[in-house]
Motif scaffolding. Structure first.
Motif, PDB file in Angstrom:
ATOM      1  N   HIS A   4       8.673 -30.884 -21.781  1.00  0.00           N
ATOM      2  CA  HIS A   4       9.677 -30.551 -20.804  1.00  0.00           C
ATOM      3  C   HIS A   4      10.876 -30.001 -21.634  1.00  0.00           C
ATOM      4  CE1 HIS A   4       7.543 -31.045 -17.132  1.00  0.00           C
ATOM      5  NE2 HIS A   4       7.413 -32.522 -17.605  1.00  0.00           N
ATOM      6  N   SER A  59      16.863 -18.405 -18.131  1.00  0.00           N
ATOM      7  CA  SER A  59      15.604 -17.577 -18.529  1.00  0.00           C
ATOM      8  C   SER A  59      14.809 -18.315 -19.437  1.00  0.00           C
ATOM      9  CB  SER A  59      16.284 -16.560 -19.393  1.00  0.00           C
ATOM     10  OG  SER A  59      17.162 -15.871 -18.695  1.00  0.00           O
ATOM     11  N   LYS A  60      15.007 -19.559 -19.940  1.00  0.00           N
ATOM     12  CA  LYS A  60      14.292 -20.185 -20.733  1.00  0.00           C
ATOM     13  C   LYS A  60      13.216 -21.011 -20.063  1.00  0.00           C
ATOM     14  CE  LYS A  60      17.712 -21.211 -23.605  1.00  0.00           C
ATOM     15  NZ  LYS A  60      18.345 -21.987 -24.657  1.00  0.00           N
ATOM     16  N   ASN A  61      12.930 -20.936 -18.749  1.00  0.00           N
ATOM     17  CA  ASN A  61      12.235 -21.808 -17.742  1.00  0.00           C
ATOM     18  C   ASN A  61      12.379 -23.079 -18.095  1.00  0.00           C
ATOM     19  OD1 ASN A  61      10.835 -19.455 -17.029  1.00  0.00           O
ATOM     20  ND2 ASN A  61       9.871 -19.460 -18.963  1.00  0.00           N
ATOM     21  N   ALA A  85      15.452 -21.143  -8.054  1.00  0.00           N
ATOM     22  CA  ALA A  85      14.340 -21.121  -8.766  1.00  0.00           C
ATOM     23  C   ALA A  85      13.656 -22.561  -8.919  1.00  0.00           C
ATOM     24  CB  ALA A  85      14.661 -20.724 -10.151  1.00  0.00           C
ATOM     25  N   VAL A  87      14.991 -25.393 -10.186  1.00  0.00           N
ATOM     26  CA  VAL A  87      15.033 -26.225 -11.282  1.00  0.00           C
ATOM     27  C   VAL A  87      16.405 -27.265 -11.009  1.00  0.00           C
ATOM     28  CG1 VAL A  87      16.067 -26.187 -13.416  1.00  0.00           C
ATOM     29  CG2 VAL A  87      14.534 -24.241 -12.761  1.00  0.00           C
TER      30      VAL A  87
ATOM     31  N   ASN B  44      10.795 -14.954 -23.394  1.00  0.00           N
ATOM     32  CA  ASN B  44      11.784 -15.077 -22.313  1.00  0.00           C
ATOM     33  C   ASN B  44      12.883 -14.059 -22.218  1.00  0.00           C
ATOM     34  OD1 ASN B  44      10.171 -17.523 -21.347  1.00  0.00           O
ATOM     35  ND2 ASN B  44      11.541 -18.575 -22.958  1.00  0.00           N
ATOM     36  N   GLN B  47      13.099 -10.270 -19.794  1.00  0.00           N
ATOM     37  CA  GLN B  47      12.554 -10.296 -18.485  1.00  0.00           C
ATOM     38  C   GLN B  47      13.808  -9.585 -17.656  1.00  0.00           C
ATOM     39  OE1 GLN B  47      12.353 -14.415 -17.073  1.00  0.00           O
ATOM     40  NE2 GLN B  47      12.281 -14.887 -19.123  1.00  0.00           N
ATOM     41  N   ASN B  50      16.917 -11.416 -17.268  1.00  0.00           N
ATOM     42  CA  ASN B  50      17.536 -11.694 -18.200  1.00  0.00           C
ATOM     43  C   ASN B  50      18.196 -10.378 -18.653  1.00  0.00           C
ATOM     44  OD1 ASN B  50      18.520 -13.634 -20.240  1.00  0.00           O
ATOM     45  ND2 ASN B  50      17.294 -12.418 -21.806  1.00  0.00           N
TER      46      ASN B  50
END
Ligand SMILES: Nc1ncnc2c1ncn2[C@@H]1O[C@H](COP(=O)(O)OP(=O)(O)OP(=O)(O)O)[C@@H](O)[C@H]1O
Ligand SMILES: Nc1ncnc2c1ncn2[C@@H]1O[C@H](COP(=O)(O)OP(=O)(O)OP(=O)(O)O)[C@@H](O)[C@H]1O
Ligand SMILES: [Mg+2]
Ligand SMILES: [Mg+2]
Lengths: 289, 335, 508, 335
Positions: A4, A59-61, A85, A87, B44, B47, B50
């Motif tokens: 994670h 953007s980095k999930n 999203a 998160v 990433n 996108q 982004n």
């Protein structure tokens, strides 16, 4: 399965306080097997920079995001986007005026500064002139530490006069010069409260250079401040538990990711330390270099 | 050499952003290299969301850089753009929140405040002959202080002005083309850029901008009232900064009085990366836009790659130098 | 005898310009070799190649018979080649001596400067030039003429074997030119080879041994100066015949007064100057270097303030406090220093021509009409024969003479009633010169009042309807054209108040 | 005229600080006005201890401003002085504390680091033709990042190097004349000023400093290797910044890696208030010293008067503009 990823977006970066938070987050990351990154704007005013950082982090999930808001409202739309999203958001250090964060790991700045006022009053005998040097007049910590101190004096110590409140941007040298000016302008001053590490060290320096022996109450820790307290140059200082804040933030994030529930507020506490108690295990644990 | 070669014909776009089409392409190459590099380094990065985040991160600095470009082309420099932006945001906040005026008046106030402060800077420079560096350094400090004074050192929130946040956050484009939800802040950036480009290349004001930067004394001895034109240019730049103030206030839904310091250097860096000469007389808005994008892409990319923050700073510094160096080299080769 | 320098098949290209095409040139010890050609012919470019400032694109160069390719000023100096550039290149914030010996300062140990030695050495050079100047004067306080003399002293200080002089006399008056020629004779006798570039044709006869002519970047011919009539040289330069007819001067003494100044004063530079110019009249303003002519013009034009005095345009007193007000009153001024005060050199020819009167090309919304500007620019490019690849060429890439023409075009466009030309033909070739004379005469014929400031007496005598002469800030006399001679002008130009005063002033 | 009239003879002091005695007196007048004003406003201002405090507050900015003066006279600008100062302090800390080397080696390291970074800036400007503004802006960011990297984002303390704090805090003068306990930091400032003045007015390096700022192309055409001289000047400026790094490290008894940003503008302001022209070619060290003193007196006085922080900023900005304006007016009158 990949590890994670939990980015922490803080209010500052290079101050010792934030470095200690970073350290705590890294300890927790190692313990729970997650990846963390830690960044923050150069100074505690740049709300828009924080939002750009949040956007990049999203953007980095990430699995969760830790966030110390410079402004309690300005970032809410961005946080909403993060929430949508899916998160989870863990607030730390200072809260957000919204229930988006799963939890907030924080200390009570107002109460801690009030404690500093009590200690100051005790050290100068409950009467006389004092001054405050803070790091800045717009950040939450800057405002609350000054307000907490001022309100406490107003409420409980009618004989104490706060002659001036000045701001040195947390810069050691500028705070030093400010201290010397205050000492010159108020030869009969009894004590000065330095509201963060840079300010406190500045006060210490200025007082030393002026050859004065007034009471200094500091805030935060750091090697220099610890030395000064130990040697008695500084009467004592408030410390929060920044390592704990970092640690609890990541821990709360991991728990949330794993579907465990966390309390709405995690108070990491604050402490007053002086030469007498700083080697106590409980205190020594929250002091950092 | 009697036949006149037609080497200088320009395309329609080239005409819009006239004045050295070549050098713009140079900075553009740096931008492309960065984009490709980051795309390869992280999945990433490329996108839509982004890309939009990058554009949005460019909007404030881009508008500030456009204002700075105008002043820099005259041979001046403007260190006050950052704190002036904040000051205009605070004034907008006072009008909208403290005085409860309707939205349009707030918008006008912000822009007018910017124009007025630009007018003062311009007067200091043109009439009182204060070097621009000092005049705008002084203004930077004055405005920084005044923002705190007027706001009472606390942020002013726009919660009572519904719709204010749409100035930068809404997306007119997105309503028409849902696939590209480009936020209004970015749209405003491009509109300001187009307007500034047009003014620079097509109007008297723009012409005097270049002429002043090229040889002010010669312009004066041509019987032109150089002082007034200079003041006009600083005023226009101030008004544009006012627009940046609106964008940032809308984006943060608040006027943050402590913001702004340091933004001026970033704006100037974008201008120079974009090929505008700090000695005046040369420059383009398109170049500045690309310069601002380079800075935003760089920061975003480094964050996406999780580069440690201290190294981000180092890399940014190095890239600024490299971008300008690459520009130099290619321009020398071009000649 | 081997040539000091020999150049063969030299090629040089700039973007859009083939500046030198297969050019040859040689220089012998102890000769003065004049290099002639119209503006933009490539003279300066050839010399910059010889002195290592530009790299040649093709061809060979030999120094003392050995191949040479100086790659910078230092390398050229080592070969014994020195150059006085056409454009002044001095450091304004430094003193004369510091400029003259830049790069070769007398030093003590540890990089410390020996300032007394520096000044003494410079004073010596100045003395050999008969130049009255304190080596410690700041360059910025000197007029262009005196700066040019400093530049010459600097070139001489290298004791070069080859000395290139690119229009050294453009800013000098006759006395200074005589002094320079004396120095040239001395250098010649010491075996120094001198390349001499000038647009003053009479000088060629006076000092040149041989003449090489360039036209449009191509080599035309090399001739013995003594055997060749000037008309032949001019014909080779311009590729056609140039007729130099003395014009008949119309009688303008009854015309209305266009401009009058009364009791104009400013400090010591301008003292109680009064004169007038009538419509259709060309008033020549003559005098020695530093006489205050430029200053008078700048005051009338509002570029500098004045202490006392009145300016009347068409009989009406006008209060002129800025160039803008002067232009509104119908007065135009072409500065003697076009690079600094006349042109925005980074901008295009078109933009510069339009600069003085942009309103003419501006719509009510402030939008510029590029097409109209192009038409106007092209018209002047044709009318004045400005040599440029197009109207969008940057002015800095034009040759000196063509730059001057751009300035003139700018003021022609402005259409003023009173035009002050300060050294209008400085650095302009013969062909263009006669075009400019014709232009001035035409402007006068149209009823404009013209003031021409010039240090070239033949020019003054040829153009002026009346000749005003200044000396040390005072107007010492106004001569009618009939019977005016160079001697008479010089007499007025040297009519100092008293001699003691003069020496005191010139030493400052 | 062959005899040279002796109009330019200068007094010994005038010689030391040669180059435009007049303009220095102008800035001096502003300084005196400030001193008198504050003395009247507060009885606490005019005390020996406060005067010494002001001098001490000048020491760091003064030394930085001297370094900036050299670069500015060449027609350049140096935005990296603040973070370079920090970087040299950090390097000194690494050598003394982390590596445990003796004090002199630490001092040499600090100055050498400064010189080396100055060398790099100079090379970027001279050889790679990066405009000084950009080259030093890039260096500013790079050094800011590197300070954090090398120090591990923590302060480095000099507790293990006894005597290090005496570099700025001790008082050699006080030992001899106990009545004037001027701290060593101030002494160093004056020594650096005297040395820089001497170099500017008496050595080849100084000569080329002015010559480059005056007309670089002319110097180049005279056959001088302008690149190398320029690099030498930036290197010297860097070394001087290294001295400032030692002073601040000694005063704080630590190297604070996050410090330094913003110091560059303050230094440049001092330089310009002191009468040095930002377009190069003209300037004096004495003027810069006075400029730095003006800034220090101003801040000290406002603090003593307990003026609210936000107003301090406003007043500082206004005074910077006013000081330069007054200078302009008096210079114009003087001519
Ligand atoms: N650096 C340059 N870049 C482009 N073109 C140039 C450059 N220098 C000179 N030229 C062009 O080369 C040609 C020759 O110029 P050059 O200066 O040698 O003329 P010149 O004979 O000295 O004229 P003048 O008598 O006016 O001084 C001109 O057309 C000029 O515009
Ligand atoms: N920039 C300056 N600074 C100081 N004195 C100057 C300056 N320019 C000219 N002077 C002085 O002013 C007086 C008049 O100079 P001006 O240039 O008007 O003379 P001029 O007759 O036009 O001579 P020139 O042929 O050199 O152009 C001279 O004594 C000159 O030395
Ligand atoms: Mg030429
Ligand atoms: Mg003249």
């Amino acid at each position: 399965q990949t590890r994670h990823y939990i980015p922490l977006i803080s209010k500052g970066f290079s101050h010792q306080f934030w470095q200690a938070v970073k350290l705590g987050s890294e300890q927790a990351a190692a313990e729970f097997g997650v990846d963390v990154t830690f960044e923050g704007p150069d100074n505690e005013g740049q709300v828009d920079r924080q939002i750009d950082m949040l956007a990049a982090a999203l953007s980095k999930n990430p699995a969760a995001i830790g966030f110390a808001a410079v402004d309690s409202q300005a970032s809410i739309p961005m946080l909403r986007q993060i929430d949508e999203a899916g998160v989870p958001i863990i607030a730390f250090d200072s809260g957000v005026a919204s229930d988006l964060p799963v939890t907030t790991c924080t200390t009570d700045n107002l109460a801690s500064a009030a404690l500093a006022a009590d200690k100051m009053a005790e050290a100068i005998g409950g009467a006389g002139k004092v001054a405050i040097i803070s790091h800045d007049q717009t950040s939450v910590t800057g405002i609350e530490r000054v307000d907490g101190f001022v309100d406490q004096v107003a409420a409980k110590y009618p004989n104490i006069e706060i002659v001036t409140i000045q701001y040195g941007g947390g810069d050691h040298l500028i705070s030093t010069e400010i201290t010397k000016s205050i000492l010159t302008a108020n030869p009969d001053i009894k004590g000065i409260f330095g509201a963060n590490e840079g300010s406190a060290i500045g006060v210490l320096n200025g007082v030393t250079e002026s050859g004065s022996d007034i009471v200094i109450i500091g805030y935060d820790s750091g090697a220099a401040q610890k030395d000064a307290v130990r040697s008695g140059l500084m009467a004592g200082a408030i410390t929060q538990n920044p390592v704990g804040i970092g640690y609890e933030t990541v821990k709360a994030a991991v728990m949330t990711i794993n579907g465990e529930s966390v309390p709405k507020v995690i108070d990491t506490g604050f402490y007053y330390y002086d030469a007498g108690n700083m080697d106590d295990a409980a205190i020594a644990a929250v002091l950092y270099d | 050499m009697t036949a006149i070669p037609n080497v200088n014909k320009q395309s329609a776009l080239g005409k819009l952003f006239a004045g050295g089409a070549f050098q713009k392409i140079l900075a553009f190459a740096s931008l492309i290299i960065l984009l490709i590099g980051f795309s390869l380094a992280s999945p990433n990065f490329m996108q839509t969301s982004n890309m939009i985040a990058i554009l949005q991160a460019t909007s404030v600095n881009g508008v500030l850089a456009i204002a700075a470009t105008l002043v820099i082309i005259t041979g001046g420099i403007d260190l006050s753009v950052g704190t002036l932006m904040t000051f205009t945001a605070v004034m907008t906040g006072v009008v909208l929140t403290n005085l409860g005026m309707p939205l349009p008046i707030g918008v006008v106030t912000g822009i007018a405040t910017g124009a007025f402060c630009g007018f003062i800077s311009g007067t200091l420079v043109a009439k009182m002959k204060i070097p621009p560096f000092i005049a705008t350094l002084g203004m930077m400090l004055i405005l920084k202080g005044l923002s705190l004074v007027i706001s009472g050192t606390r942020p002013i929130y726009f919660n009572d002005t519904p719709g204010f946040d749409l100035i930068s956050r809404g997306s007119l484009i997105g309503e028409v083309f849902p696939a590209v939800p480009i936020p209004n802040g970015v749209l405003i950036l491009f509109l300001v850029a187009a307007a500034a480009s047009y003014i620079l290349s097509r109007t008297v004001l723009g012409r005097y901008c270049f002429a002043l930067g090229s040889n002010e004394e010669a312009v004066r001895l041509s019987g032109v009232n150089t002082d007034n034109w200079k003041i006009a240019i600083y005023t226009l730049a101030g008004a544009i900064v006012g627009v940046a103030g609106l964008i940032i206030a809308s984006r943060l839904n608040s006027a943050q009085p402590a913001l702004g310091l340091g933004y001026e250097l970033e704006a100037i860096a974008a201008v120079v990366i974009g090929g505008t000469s700090l000695s005046g007389g040369r420059g383009t808005i398109l170049g500045t836009l690309i310069g601002a994008l380079i800075m935003a892409v760089l920061l975003n990319g480094l964050r996406i790659l999780s580069v440690a923050q201290e190294w981000q700073t180092v890399v940014t510094g190095a890239i600024i130098i490299l971008a300008v160096y690459a520009d130099n080299v290619r321009r020398r080769k071009g000649n | 005898m081997t040539n000091l320098v020999e150049m063969r098949g030299i090629e040089k290209r700039f973007p859009g310009v083939h500046a030198l095409k297969n050019v040859q040139f040689d220089l012998r010890p102890g000769e003065v070799h004049a290099l002639m050609g119209e503006n933009g012919a490539g003279k300066s470019t050839l010399m910059k190649i010889m002195s290592g400032i530009y790299a040649r694109d093709g061809g060979d160069m030999f120094v003392d018979g050995k191949p040479a390719a100086p790659d910078g000023p230092r390398a050229a100096q080592n070969l014994g080649i020195g150059i006085i550039h056409q454009e002044l290149s001095l450091m304004n914030d430094l003193t004369a001596a510091q400029n003259v010996l830049i790069g070769r300062e007398p030093r003590r140990r540890f990089g410390r400067l020996d300032e007394p030695a520096l000044n003494a050495k410079t004073a010596e050079i100045f003395t050999s030039l008969n130049l009255a100047m304190d080596p410690r004067t700041m360059v910025s306080t000197q007029t262009i003429a005196r700066q040019q003399l400093i530049e010459i002293a600097k070139a001489l200080s290298y004791e070069p074997r080859v000395l290139i002089m690119d229009e050294p006399t453009a800013a000098l008056n006759d006395a200074e030119i005589r002094e320079l020629f004396r120095v040239i004779e001395k250098l010649k006798s010491e075996g120094v080879g001198i390349v001499y570039i000038s647009h003053r044709m009479d000088e060629i006869k006076r000092i040149a041994d041989r003449v090489t002519i360039l036209r449009d970047g191509a080599y035309i011919d090399t001739l013995q100066a003594a055997d060749t009539p000037l008309s032949k040289i001019i014909q080779l330069m311009v590729g056609r015949e140039v007729t130099q007819t003395a014009p008949d001067i119309p009688d303008t003494s009854d015309n209305a007064v266009a401009l009058e100044v009364r009791g104009l004063s400013r400090g010591k530079d301008v003292r109680d100057v009064s004169f007038n110019v009538r419509k259709g009249e060309i008033l020549g303003l003559s005098g020695l270097m530093g006489a205050g002519r430029t200053e008078v013009a700048r005051i009338i034009f509002g570029a500098d303030p004045h202490d006392t005095g009145e300016i009347l345009v068409s009989g009406q007193p006008v209060d002129i406090r800025s160039p803008q007000m002067a232009v509104q009153a119908g007065i135009g001024y072409l500065s003697e220093d076009r690079k600094h005060f006349g042109l925005a050199v980074d901008m295009t020819v078109r933009a510069n021509i339009a600069m003085a009167d942009l309103t003419q090309f501006t719509s009510r919304t402030g939008v510029l009409d590029e097409a109209a500007m192009k038409r106007t620019a092209d018209q002047y490019i044709n009318q004045l024969g400005i040599r440029t690849p197009s109207d969008t060429q940057e002015v800095r890439l034009l040759s000196g003479g063509n730059q001057q023409k751009v300035v003139i075009a700018k003021w022609l466009l402005r259409d003023c009633d009173v035009l002050i030309f300060d050294e209008p033909t400085r650095g302009i070739d013969v062909g263009a010169k006669s075009e400019i004379y014709a232009l001035l005469e035409e402007l006068a014929a149209q009823g404009r009042a013209i003031i021409v400031i010039s240090s070239e007496l033949p020019e003054i005598l040829r153009l002026s309807h009346r000749i005003a002469v200044m000396c040390e800030g005072r107007l010492t006399g106004i001569l009618p054209r009939e019977g005016a001679t160079q001697e008479e002008i010089m007499k007025l130009a040297t009519q100092t108040e008293n001699l003691a005063d003069k020496t005191k002033e010139t030493t400052q």
